[in-house]
Design a protein around this motif. Structure first.
Motif, mmCIF file in Angstrom:
data_model
loop_
_atom_site.group_PDB
_atom_site.id
_atom_site.type_symbol
_atom_site.label_atom_id
_atom_site.label_comp_id
_atom_site.label_asym_id
_atom_site.label_seq_id
_atom_site.Cartn_x
_atom_site.Cartn_y
_atom_site.Cartn_z
ATOM 1 N N ILE A 205 -3.303 14.001 -0.532
ATOM 2 C CA ILE A 205 -2.664 12.688 -0.620
ATOM 3 C C ILE A 205 -1.354 12.776 -1.396
ATOM 4 O O ILE A 205 -0.331 12.200 -0.992
ATOM 5 C CB ILE A 205 -3.615 11.670 -1.276
ATOM 6 N N ARG B 83 1.859 4.938 5.191
ATOM 7 C CA ARG B 83 0.622 4.320 4.702
ATOM 8 C C ARG B 83 -0.506 5.332 4.759
ATOM 9 O O ARG B 83 -0.736 5.948 5.803
ATOM 10 C CB ARG B 83 0.261 3.082 5.524
ATOM 11 N N ALA B 84 -1.164 5.528 3.630
ATOM 12 C CA ALA B 84 -2.326 6.415 3.574
ATOM 13 C C ALA B 84 -3.584 5.554 3.642
ATOM 14 O O ALA B 84 -3.719 4.565 2.914
ATOM 15 C CB ALA B 84 -2.329 7.225 2.280
ATOM 16 N N LEU C 128 -4.289 8.557 -6.656
ATOM 17 C CA LEU C 128 -3.667 7.334 -6.148
ATOM 18 C C LEU C 128 -2.678 6.768 -7.161
ATOM 19 O O LEU C 128 -1.605 6.270 -6.780
ATOM 20 C CB LEU C 128 -4.744 6.299 -5.828
ATOM 21 N N ARG D 180 1.283 5.933 -6.545
ATOM 22 C CA ARG D 180 1.829 4.602 -6.807
ATOM 23 C C ARG D 180 2.997 4.651 -7.792
ATOM 24 O O ARG D 180 3.979 3.922 -7.654
ATOM 25 C CB ARG D 180 0.727 3.689 -7.360
ATOM 26 N N LYS E 97 5.215 3.846 -0.861
ATOM 27 C CA LYS E 97 4.087 4.302 -0.055
ATOM 28 C C LYS E 97 2.936 3.297 -0.171
ATOM 29 O O LYS E 97 2.602 2.850 -1.266
ATOM 30 C CB LYS E 97 3.594 5.672 -0.518
ATOM 31 N N GLN E 98 2.338 2.958 0.953
ATOM 32 C CA GLN E 98 1.210 2.035 0.954
ATOM 33 C C GLN E 98 -0.099 2.827 0.890
ATOM 34 O O GLN E 98 -0.261 3.815 1.603
ATOM 35 C CB GLN E 98 1.219 1.197 2.228
ATOM 36 N N LEU E 99 -1.000 2.394 0.030
ATOM 37 C CA LEU E 99 -2.302 3.042 -0.108
ATOM 38 C C LEU E 99 -3.376 2.027 0.260
ATOM 39 O O LEU E 99 -3.486 0.970 -0.368
ATOM 40 C CB LEU E 99 -2.514 3.542 -1.541
#
Length: 202
Positions: free
Chosen positions: A113, A124-125, A138, A142, A148-150
Motif C-alpha cells: 500500500i 484510490r486504494a 494507512l 494519509r 490518495k483515497q483510502l
C-alpha cells in the motif's frame, strides 16, 4: 479515469465468510467483487490477494491451491506468505502440541500500500480487512499523500473489529453471493483442466 488498486487480506476475509456457514460464497471472484465496489469513471487497475498455505492440513491446502489458481486465471495477483510452527507445552500436565502462526501477510499488505502510493500507482486504494495492524501504513499514506483515497471495507460481520481502520462499509453475504468464480476452466490448447471448484464449496 480514477485508478483503483485493491488489497485483500485473504485469511481475514475467509474466516469471516466461513462464519456465515454458506460454503458457496468461499468460491469468491475477487476481481468481480472489487469491480462491484468501483464508482463511475473508476477502473480496477489491479487486485492483490494476500494469504498463506496451511500445508499441514492437506484437504484445506488442496482447496486453497485450487482457489489461488482460479484467482490467477481471472487476473488477480496472489502474494503468498507462510506459517511458522511453534512447539507449545502445557505447564500443568506437560502435554505438547504445535501451533501455527501466519507470517508476513500484514507486512506484505502494508508495504505494498505504501510503495504503490509512493510510485503513484493508484488514486484510490481499496483494502478488505479488519486487521488493525494495518493502521500505521494507512496513516503514512494519509500523511504523505493526502490526495490518495483510502477505502477500507470490513469483511462480513466484522465492522466492529475494524473500527480502528475507519471502514467505509461492510461486505454483505448478498454482495458476495453475486460474485462467484467460474466452476472450472480448461486450457484450450492442451485441454488441461486449470482449476476446479472444490466439492465442499457447493
Amino acid at each position: 479515469m480514477t485508478r483503483i488498486i485493491a488489497y485483500v487480506d485473504g485469511f481475514n476475509l475467509y474466516h469471516a465468510i466461513d462464519d456465515l456457514n454458506r460454503p458457496t460464497i468461499k468460491w469468491l471472484d475477487l476481481k468481480a467483487l472489487i469491480t462491484s465496489l468501483a464508482r463511475p469513471k473508476e477502473t480496477v487497475a489491479e487486485v492483490n490477494y494476500f494469504s498463506a498455505y496451511a500445508t499441514w492440513r492437506p484437504h484445506a491446502y488442496q482447496r486453497h491451491i485450487e482457489y489461488v489458481k482460479a484467482l490467477e486465471y481471472t487476473g488477480v495477483k496472489c502474494i503468498m506468505g507462510h506459517f511458522k510452527s511453534k512447539k507449545r507445552t502445557c505447564r500443568s500436565c506437560g502435554d505438547q502440541w504445535t501451533e501455527h502462526e501466519e507470517k508476513e501477510t500484514d507486512v506484505h499488505i502494508a508495504a505494498r500500500i505504501v510503495v504503490d502510493a509512493c510510485e503513484d500507482r493508484y488514486d484510490r486504494a481499496v483494502l478488505i480487512t479488519a486487521d488493525s495492524d494495518l493502521v500505521p501504513a494507512l496513516d503514512i499514506v494519509r500523511a504523505r499523500y493526502p490526495k490518495k483515497q483510502l477505502f477500507v471495507v470490513a469483511p462480513p460481520k466484522r465492522f466492529s473489529h475494524a473500527r480502528g481502520l475507519k471502514p467505509a462499509m461492510e461486505l454483505t453475504p448478498g454482495r458476495l453471493a453475486k460474485c462467484p468464480l467460474p466452476l472450472t476452466a480448461t486450457d484450450h490448447t492442451t485441454e488441461r483442466v486449470l482449476f476446479r471448484r472444490p466439492l465442499t464449496y457447493v
